[in-house]
Write a protein that holds these residues in place. Structure first.
Motif, short mmCIF file in Angstrom:
data_model
loop_
_atom_site.label_atom_id
_atom_site.label_comp_id
_atom_site.label_asym_id
_atom_site.label_seq_id
_atom_site.Cartn_x
_atom_site.Cartn_y
_atom_site.Cartn_z
N GLU A 40 17.23 28.06 -13.66
CA GLU A 40 16.39 26.92 -14.05
C GLU A 40 15.42 27.30 -15.16
O GLU A 40 15.20 26.52 -16.10
CB GLU A 40 15.62 26.42 -12.84
CG GLU A 40 16.51 25.84 -11.74
CD GLU A 40 15.76 25.61 -10.44
OE1 GLU A 40 14.53 25.88 -10.42
OE2 GLU A 40 16.39 25.19 -9.45
N GLU A 41 14.85 28.50 -15.06
CA GLU A 41 13.88 28.94 -16.06
C GLU A 41 14.53 29.12 -17.42
O GLU A 41 14.00 28.69 -18.45
CB GLU A 41 13.23 30.26 -15.61
CG GLU A 41 12.05 30.69 -16.45
CD GLU A 41 10.90 29.70 -16.42
OE1 GLU A 41 10.40 29.36 -17.52
OE2 GLU A 41 10.51 29.25 -15.33
N LEU A 42 15.71 29.76 -17.46
CA LEU A 42 16.40 29.97 -18.74
C LEU A 42 16.90 28.66 -19.33
O LEU A 42 16.89 28.48 -20.55
CB LEU A 42 17.56 30.95 -18.56
CG LEU A 42 17.17 32.42 -18.61
CD1 LEU A 42 18.38 33.31 -18.40
CD2 LEU A 42 16.50 32.77 -19.92
N GLU A 43 17.34 27.75 -18.47
CA GLU A 43 17.78 26.45 -18.97
C GLU A 43 16.62 25.74 -19.66
O GLU A 43 16.81 25.06 -20.68
CB GLU A 43 18.33 25.62 -17.83
CG GLU A 43 19.07 24.37 -18.29
CD GLU A 43 19.86 23.73 -17.17
OE1 GLU A 43 20.97 23.26 -17.43
OE2 GLU A 43 19.35 23.68 -16.03
N ARG A 44 15.42 25.90 -19.10
CA ARG A 44 14.24 25.30 -19.72
C ARG A 44 13.89 26.00 -21.03
O ARG A 44 13.53 25.35 -22.03
CB ARG A 44 13.06 25.38 -18.75
CG ARG A 44 11.81 24.66 -19.24
CD ARG A 44 10.73 24.67 -18.17
NE ARG A 44 10.18 26.00 -17.97
CZ ARG A 44 9.19 26.51 -18.71
NH1 ARG A 44 8.66 25.81 -19.70
NH2 ARG A 44 8.74 27.71 -18.45
N GLN A 45 14.02 27.32 -21.06
CA GLN A 45 13.64 28.09 -22.25
C GLN A 45 14.55 27.83 -23.45
O GLN A 45 14.08 27.76 -24.58
CB GLN A 45 13.64 29.60 -21.93
CG GLN A 45 12.58 30.05 -20.95
CD GLN A 45 11.17 29.83 -21.46
OE1 GLN A 45 10.93 29.77 -22.68
NE2 GLN A 45 10.21 29.71 -20.56
N ILE A 46 15.85 27.68 -23.21
CA ILE A 46 16.75 27.47 -24.35
C ILE A 46 16.65 26.05 -24.92
O ILE A 46 17.17 25.77 -25.99
CB ILE A 46 18.23 27.78 -24.00
CG1 ILE A 46 18.76 26.83 -22.93
CG2 ILE A 46 18.39 29.22 -23.59
CD1 ILE A 46 20.24 27.02 -22.67
N LYS A 47 15.96 25.17 -24.20
CA LYS A 47 15.73 23.81 -24.72
C LYS A 47 14.49 23.75 -25.60
O LYS A 47 14.26 22.74 -26.27
CB LYS A 47 15.60 22.83 -23.56
CG LYS A 47 16.90 22.57 -22.80
CD LYS A 47 16.68 21.61 -21.65
CE LYS A 47 17.97 21.36 -20.90
NZ LYS A 47 17.78 20.47 -19.73
N ARG A 48 13.70 24.81 -25.61
CA ARG A 48 12.49 24.81 -26.44
C ARG A 48 12.88 24.90 -27.92
O ARG A 48 13.87 25.56 -28.27
CB ARG A 48 11.59 25.98 -26.05
CG ARG A 48 11.02 25.85 -24.65
CD ARG A 48 10.16 27.04 -24.27
NE ARG A 48 8.97 27.15 -25.12
CZ ARG A 48 8.03 28.08 -24.95
NH1 ARG A 48 8.15 28.97 -23.96
NH2 ARG A 48 6.99 28.13 -25.75
N PRO A 49 12.12 24.26 -28.80
CA PRO A 49 12.50 24.23 -30.22
C PRO A 49 12.23 25.52 -30.97
O PRO A 49 12.75 25.73 -32.07
CB PRO A 49 11.65 23.08 -30.78
CG PRO A 49 10.45 23.06 -29.89
CD PRO A 49 10.93 23.44 -28.52
#
Length: 569
Positions: free
Chosen positions: A301-310
């Motif tokens: 969940e954490e990495l999925e959130r991080q790769i969505k950051r611009p």
């Protein structure tokens, strides 16, 4: 008048006049053709000047057969490109359409495979047609890049014959040299090996495959057969047969049913003969889904959130062959959408992904990671992937890129996630730049999966079980993982034909994911860096250590305890 018509002498004179007239017309046509060709060459030369390319007329130009054969007949004919000069580290090639992407690909491969600089010239169609006729006088390879082709029929035949690794051993002993090399490559494809090692020892030759990251002895070859085998490999890889006291690097291309496999060949002088290592690189990017990496729970969940950051930076860490590049490619696959511009800088390009601009490092041309990264940023990308950060200049450019609106993906060689921060600081990166730039650090290893066809439950030795329980007991409550230490079940594979008797087939990652938070930022800014302190903070916030992640996978029947302890402590 009638007398003249019947006079044979008069008839002969008239015939002579007709012949003379035909010859004059033929010479006139030739003259017109020559004028037309000169005009076409003049226009081609003018076009070359506009394109900033060299120009040459190959009509009558002496081309060595070895030079001509650098580009095989079918490739030359299809793309109207031809090599006409080769001297040491320099190759010159002519093309009718030098801006054709296929021609550019041929030229790039030509330079890389021959470790040479290729200068491209514009040539006319007539010039190409004249030079192309020279192919009829030589025997050239069927495929571009000193390639070996495994046909559909031979590949299926090998698959049916090679039931086990023992079958491969027996077949190798009975085949001629040319077939031995082919079946070695076919066997590596069948077993999904990543490397082939052929090593000369005092009394014999050892053939080993690296299957799922672990070397397996496949066959023992006779010492007498070695010169023929190594020379055959060298021929296929475009290496010099008469040099055996210096390292050499080459390449073979295997054409399979629906894919192309690049084989990087390295030879190294040893005490008993040359050691040859062939690394197989699959060009397809199948199986690189983010969901299939082995991440789960809070880390996923954490990495999925991080790769969505611009913007910001995501780093993967670990030793060689720990799956760092595979993880980065999985991120790229998730990010690969039409509205994003993605550019990569790699050495080498291991997987080809449609929709992504992939650039190959070329040390011969001094095209390094740092120079390439500067050029990439001028392409205005949204996402940048740098295969590896190796020096301070690359690190600094990557950090600044992540601070100026780019999402940067890259890798480092450190043992754990917390070790990435001291590594960056050792490269001269300022702490106040690192903290806002770094989004997440992933440490990883690869473990072999239990073969589903022969999986069975086992009991652990008491001392091993105690060690497992102590590690699982230390999992942070903030991670969300709950383990009942009174109900632990473990598995292994007993060995079957599907896994070639090993009991393990395929690999999966075990991970620890450190994400930045205010406490870790304060530790970094204090300039009193302690990996242990940073790890404690991360665990308190829910990070699961690699060894813990691996043991959780053992409880789910994914891998074995021995595998986890082999790569993580």
């Amino acid at each position: 008048m009638s007398t003249q018509q019947n006079d044979p002498k008069t008839q002969n004179d008239t015939s002579h006049l007709h012949i003379a007239s035909d010859e004059t017309a033929e010479r006139f046509q030739e003259k017109l053709k020559e004028i037309e060709l000169r005009e076409k060459e003049r226009l081609t030369q003018a076009e070359a000047d506009e394109l900033g390319l060299g120009y040459i007329n190959l009509r009558g130009f002496p081309i060595e057969p070895e030079t001509l054969s650098l580009i095989p007949t079918d490739v030359s004919q299809k793309h109207q490109v031809i090599a006409f000069f080769h001297s040491g580290k320099e190759i010159r090639a002519g093309a009718v359409d030098p801006q054709n992407p296929a021609v550019i690909d041929v030229i790039e491969n030509l330079g890389r495979d021959n470790d040479a600089h290729v200068e491209l010239y514009l040539i006319s169609v007539y010039s190409f047609q004249w030079a192309y006729k020279l192919y009829s006088n030589i025997v050239v390879p069927k495929r571009y890049i000193a390639g070996v082709e495994i046909t559909k029929e031979s590949l299926e035949r090998y698959k049916s014959e090679l039931k086990t690794l023992r079958d491969l051993h027996e077949r190798i002993k009975r085949l001629p040299t040319t077939e031995v090399v082919t079946i070695i490559l076919a066997g590596a494809l069948k077993t999904e090996a990543s490397d082939i090692h052929v090593e000369a020892e005092e009394n014999d030759i050892k053939l080993r495959y690296r299957i799922d990251g672990v070397l397996q002895t496949i066959a023992v070859l006779s010492k007498e057969s070695w010169p023929k085998i190594v020379n055959r490999i060298k021929l296929l890889a475009g290496l010099k047969i008469n040099i055996d006291n210096q390292p050499q690097d080459g390449r073979i291309t295997i054409y399979t049913l629906d894919d192309k496999v690049d084989v990087r060949v390295s030879t190294l002088p040893s005490a008993y003969g040359e050691s040859v290592v062939m690394r197989l690189l699959m060009s397809a990017s199948t199986g690189l889904a983010f969901e299939h990496l082995g991440l789960h729970g809070k880390a996923f969940e954490e990495l999925e959130r991080q790769i969505k950051r611009p913007n910001g930076m995501i780093i993967t860490t670990g030793p060689t062959s720990s799956g760092k590049t595979t993880t980065l490619y999985a991120f790229l696959n998730r990010l690969n959408t039409p509205e994003r511009k993605i550019v990569t800088l790699e050495d080498p390009i291991e997987y080809r992904i449609q929709g992504i601009n992939q650039s190959q490092i070329d040390h011969f041309r001094e095209y390094t990671f740092s120079k390439g990264l500067k050029a990439i940023l001028r392409q205005n990308p949204d996402v940048v992937m740098v295969g590896e950060i190796r020096d301070s200049e690359t690190a600094e450019i990557a950090i600044h890129a992540s601070l100026t609106g780019h999402l940067v993906l890259s890798s480092l060689h450190t043992n754990d996630a917390a070790g990435a921060v001291p590594r960056f600081l050792a490269m001269g990166i300022k702490p106040f730049l690192l903290t806002p730039a770094l989004n997440a650090v992933i440490a990883q290893r690869l473990v072999r999966r239990i073969c589903d066809s022969c999986k069975e439950e086992i009991s652990l030795a008491p001392e091993v079980l105690d060690r497992v329980k102590s590690i699982l007991k230390a999992i942070s409550p903030a991670s969300g993982e709950k383990v009942d230490l009174t109900k632990l079940t473990f598995y292994h594979g007993k060995g079957c034909p599907v896994c070639h008797g090993i009991g393990l087939k395929g690999r999966v990652g075990i991970f620890e994911v450190l994400t930045m938070n205010s406490e870790i930022e304060q530790v970094i800014l204090s300039e009193q860096i302690s990996e242990h302190v940073m790890q404690e903070i991360a665990v308190r916030h829910g990070m699961i250590l690699m060894v813990q992640d691996g043991l959780l996978k053992t409880l789910n029947g994914v891998t074995t305890v021995d595998e986890v302890f082999r790569v993580a402590q």
